[in-house]
Motif scaffolding. Structure first.
Motif, PDB file in Angstrom:
ATOM      1  N   ASP A 159       0.809  -1.225   0.000  1.00  0.00           N
ATOM      2  CA  ASP A 159       0.000   0.000   0.000  1.00  0.00           C
ATOM      3  C   ASP A 159       0.840   1.272   0.000  1.00  0.00           C
ATOM      4  N   GLY A 160       1.989   1.195  -0.681  1.00  0.00           N
ATOM      5  CA  GLY A 160       2.807   2.410  -0.830  1.00  0.00           C
ATOM      6  C   GLY A 160       3.480   2.877   0.435  1.00  0.00           C
ATOM      7  N   ASP A 161       3.649   1.983   1.408  1.00  0.00           N
ATOM      8  CA  ASP A 161       4.236   2.384   2.681  1.00  0.00           C
ATOM      9  C   ASP A 161       5.068   1.243   3.250  1.00  0.00           C
ATOM     10  N   GLY A 162       5.979   1.573   4.148  1.00  0.00           N
ATOM     11  CA  GLY A 162       6.766   0.561   4.846  1.00  0.00           C
ATOM     12  C   GLY A 162       8.140   0.334   4.239  1.00  0.00           C
ATOM     13  N   VAL A 163       8.963  -0.391   4.990  1.00  0.00           N
ATOM     14  CA  VAL A 163      10.349  -0.641   4.585  1.00  0.00           C
ATOM     15  C   VAL A 163      10.409  -1.485   3.314  1.00  0.00           C
ATOM     16  N   LEU A 164       9.565  -2.513   3.240  1.00  0.00           N
ATOM     17  CA  LEU A 164       9.571  -3.388   2.063  1.00  0.00           C
ATOM     18  C   LEU A 164       9.230  -2.617   0.795  1.00  0.00           C
ATOM     19  N   PHE A 165       8.234  -1.754   0.903  1.00  0.00           N
ATOM     20  CA  PHE A 165       7.854  -0.955  -0.273  1.00  0.00           C
ATOM     21  C   PHE A 165       9.013  -0.074  -0.708  1.00  0.00           C
ATOM     22  N   GLU A 166       9.683   0.541   0.257  1.00  0.00           N
ATOM     23  CA  GLU A 166      10.823   1.407  -0.074  1.00  0.00           C
ATOM     24  C   GLU A 166      11.939   0.620  -0.742  1.00  0.00           C
ATOM     25  N   LEU A 167      12.213  -0.567  -0.222  1.00  0.00           N
ATOM     26  CA  LEU A 167      13.273  -1.397  -0.805  1.00  0.00           C
ATOM     27  C   LEU A 167      12.942  -1.812  -2.230  1.00  0.00           C
ATOM     28  N   LEU A 168      11.696  -2.258  -2.423  1.00  0.00           N
ATOM     29  CA  LEU A 168      11.292  -2.747  -3.742  1.00  0.00           C
ATOM     30  C   LEU A 168      11.011  -1.613  -4.722  1.00  0.00           C
ATOM     31  N   SER A 169      11.056  -0.379  -4.243  1.00  0.00           N
ATOM     32  CA  SER A 169      10.905   0.785  -5.113  1.00  0.00           C
ATOM     33  C   SER A 169      12.261   1.415  -5.432  1.00  0.00           C
ATOM     34  N   ASN A 170      13.312   0.809  -4.901  1.00  0.00           N
ATOM     35  CA  ASN A 170      14.670   1.300  -5.156  1.00  0.00           C
ATOM     36  C   ASN A 170      15.237   0.556  -6.362  1.00  0.00           C
ATOM     37  N   PRO A 171      15.519   1.264  -7.444  1.00  0.00           N
ATOM     38  CA  PRO A 171      15.977   0.582  -8.669  1.00  0.00           C
ATOM     39  C   PRO A 171      17.273  -0.196  -8.482  1.00  0.00           C
ATOM     40  N   TYR A 172      18.152   0.316  -7.630  1.00  0.00           N
ATOM     41  CA  TYR A 172      19.438  -0.341  -7.450  1.00  0.00           C
ATOM     42  C   TYR A 172      19.318  -1.622  -6.621  1.00  0.00           C
ATOM     43  N   VAL A 173      18.323  -1.676  -5.739  1.00  0.00           N
ATOM     44  CA  VAL A 173      18.030  -2.912  -5.013  1.00  0.00           C
ATOM     45  C   VAL A 173      17.550  -3.975  -5.995  1.00  0.00           C
ATOM     46  N   LEU A 174      16.662  -3.585  -6.913  1.00  0.00           N
ATOM     47  CA  LEU A 174      16.134  -4.536  -7.904  1.00  0.00           C
ATOM     48  C   LEU A 174      17.228  -5.020  -8.850  1.00  0.00           C
ATOM     49  N   VAL A 175      18.130  -4.142  -9.230  1.00  0.00           N
ATOM     50  CA  VAL A 175      19.250  -4.545 -10.086  1.00  0.00           C
ATOM     51  C   VAL A 175      20.150  -5.521  -9.332  1.00  0.00           C
ATOM     52  N   ALA A 176      20.411  -5.227  -8.051  1.00  0.00           N
ATOM     53  CA  ALA A 176      21.226  -6.123  -7.226  1.00  0.00           C
ATOM     54  C   ALA A 176      20.565  -7.496  -7.110  1.00  0.00           C
ATOM     55  N   ILE A 177      19.248  -7.528  -6.930  1.00  0.00           N
ATOM     56  CA  ILE A 177      18.513  -8.789  -6.849  1.00  0.00           C
ATOM     57  C   ILE A 177      18.670  -9.573  -8.150  1.00  0.00           C
ATOM     58  N   SER A 178      18.657  -8.874  -9.282  1.00  0.00           N
ATOM     59  CA  SER A 178      18.815  -9.531 -10.585  1.00  0.00           C
ATOM     60  C   SER A 178      20.172 -10.218 -10.698  1.00  0.00           C
ATOM     61  N   PHE A 179      21.215  -9.531 -10.271  1.00  0.00           N
ATOM     62  CA  PHE A 179      22.557 -10.112 -10.335  1.00  0.00           C
ATOM     63  C   PHE A 179      22.706 -11.281  -9.366  1.00  0.00           C
ATOM     64  N   ILE A 180      22.179 -11.117  -8.146  1.00  0.00           N
ATOM     65  CA  ILE A 180      22.250 -12.192  -7.152  1.00  0.00           C
ATOM     66  C   ILE A 180      21.473 -13.409  -7.637  1.00  0.00           C
ATOM     67  N   SER A 181      20.329 -13.146  -8.259  1.00  0.00           N
ATOM     68  CA  SER A 181      19.500 -14.219  -8.819  1.00  0.00           C
ATOM     69  C   SER A 181      20.276 -15.032  -9.850  1.00  0.00           C
ATOM     70  N   ALA A 182      20.902 -14.344 -10.802  1.00  0.00           N
ATOM     71  CA  ALA A 182      21.680 -15.033 -11.843  1.00  0.00           C
ATOM     72  C   ALA A 182      22.841 -15.810 -11.243  1.00  0.00           C
ATOM     73  N   PHE A 183      23.450 -15.236 -10.202  1.00  0.00           N
ATOM     74  CA  PHE A 183      24.561 -15.928  -9.523  1.00  0.00           C
ATOM     75  C   PHE A 183      24.074 -17.200  -8.846  1.00  0.00           C
ATOM     76  N   MET A 184      22.960 -17.098  -8.102  1.00  0.00           N
ATOM     77  CA  MET A 184      22.442 -18.256  -7.374  1.00  0.00           C
ATOM     78  C   MET A 184      22.010 -19.371  -8.328  1.00  0.00           C
ATOM     79  N   LEU A 185      21.461 -18.999  -9.474  1.00  0.00           N
ATOM     80  CA  LEU A 185      21.044 -19.994 -10.459  1.00  0.00           C
ATOM     81  C   LEU A 185      22.216 -20.846 -10.933  1.00  0.00           C
ATOM     82  N   ASN A 186      23.385 -20.230 -11.030  1.00  0.00           N
ATOM     83  CA  ASN A 186      24.544 -20.916 -11.602  1.00  0.00           C
ATOM     84  C   ASN A 186      25.664 -21.154 -10.596  1.00  0.00           C
ATOM     85  N   SER A 187      25.330 -21.050  -9.317  1.00  0.00           N
ATOM     86  CA  SER A 187      26.327 -21.302  -8.276  1.00  0.00           C
ATOM     87  C   SER A 187      26.562 -22.811  -8.127  1.00  0.00           C
ATOM     88  N   ASN A 188      27.561 -23.156  -7.336  1.00  0.00           N
ATOM     89  CA  ASN A 188      27.868 -24.563  -7.075  1.00  0.00           C
ATOM     90  C   ASN A 188      27.332 -25.029  -5.728  1.00  0.00           C
TER      91      ASN A 188
END
Length: 247
Positions: A159-188
């Motif tokens: 509802d547009g409020d709270g820590v989670l909303f702020e985090l998921l509205s931060n473009p650099y957090v989402l980009v970081a999640i994308s990189f971590i996601s790709a890493f975890m997919l291909n990790s050992n």
């Protein structure tokens, strides 16, 4: 026999069809429906292999078709989800006339497709990796897709409020999640498989315990439980692997 051998492939095609529907909903920012259809695709992905083993009709074509379906449902759709989230942030920033950031924010949405690229590489590697017959090495694409697809739903429910909303509205957090996601997919990192070969407690006690705990988390936390379950999946795998090595 002729009909029986097509049953697993038909179920796999239902996975692919679910992914295509999810993709349309993601493109239109209908996150709840996109999440639902990704879940449906993963549901079909679970059962196609089970029926192939049960009916003893496993085939190389089925293996390739399974990866192609997963590529859409668990690779393209989550990439599109992050793209759309980042594009929404860029559009909002443009409306606020933050011209100094417009150029970079206009490029950032494409970082979401790092997930798609990572998924493609993982699926190709999985098909030729004989170590992953009974367990996984690296985060499976369906688990990663559930994690990613839960994010816009959680944001919508914030509802547009709270820590989670702020985090998921931060473009650099989402980009970081994308990189971590790709890493975890291909990790050992070795992770246990949730695809059950036999329905008995002794050989699947870790899987059954994890599923029961996941259901409880979903009951109490709803969509917020999804990323927690995926993180728990990785942690439980790490703990059980250490215990097995000690034994």
């Amino acid at each position: 026999m002729a009909l029986k051998k097509h049953i697993p492939n038909f179920i796999t095609l239902l996975n692919l069809a679910s992914g295509l529907v999810a993709l349309v909903y993601a493109f239109n920012n209908n996150w709840q429906m996109a999440f639902f259809w990704v879940c449906m695709g993963i549901f079909f992905d679970f059962w196609d292999g089970f029926f192939a083993r049960t009916l003893k009709v496993s085939s190389p074509i089925g293996l390739q078709l399974d990866s192609l379906a997963d590529m859409v449902t668990s690779g393209v759709v989550p990439g599109m989800a992050i793209f759309q989230m980042l594009a929404g942030i860029a559009e909002m920033q443009a409306e606020l006339n933050l011209e100094s950031d417009n150029f970079y924010l206009g490029l950032l949405p494409y970082a979401g497709f790092i997930i798609t690229l990572g998924s493609a590489y993982r699926l190709a590697k999985f098909n030729v990796d004989t170590r992953q017959t009974n367990s996984f090495i690296g985060l499976p694409t369906p688990a990663n897709a559930l994690f990613i697809m839960s994010l816009p739903v959680i944001q919508a429910y914030s509802d547009g409020d709270g820590v989670l909303f702020e985090l998921l509205s931060n473009p650099y957090v989402l980009v970081a999640i994308s990189f971590i996601s790709a890493f975890m997919l291909n990790s050992n990192i070795p992770l246990f498989s949730l695809k059950l070969k036999y329905f008995n407690w002794e050989t699947n006690k870790v899987q059954f315990s994890f599923l029961i705990l996941s259901i409880l988390l979903l009951f109490f936390l709803n969509y917020l439980a999804i990323p927690l379950i995926i993180i728990l999946y990785v942690l439980v795998s790490l703990v059980t692997n250490k215990l097995w090595h000690k034994a």
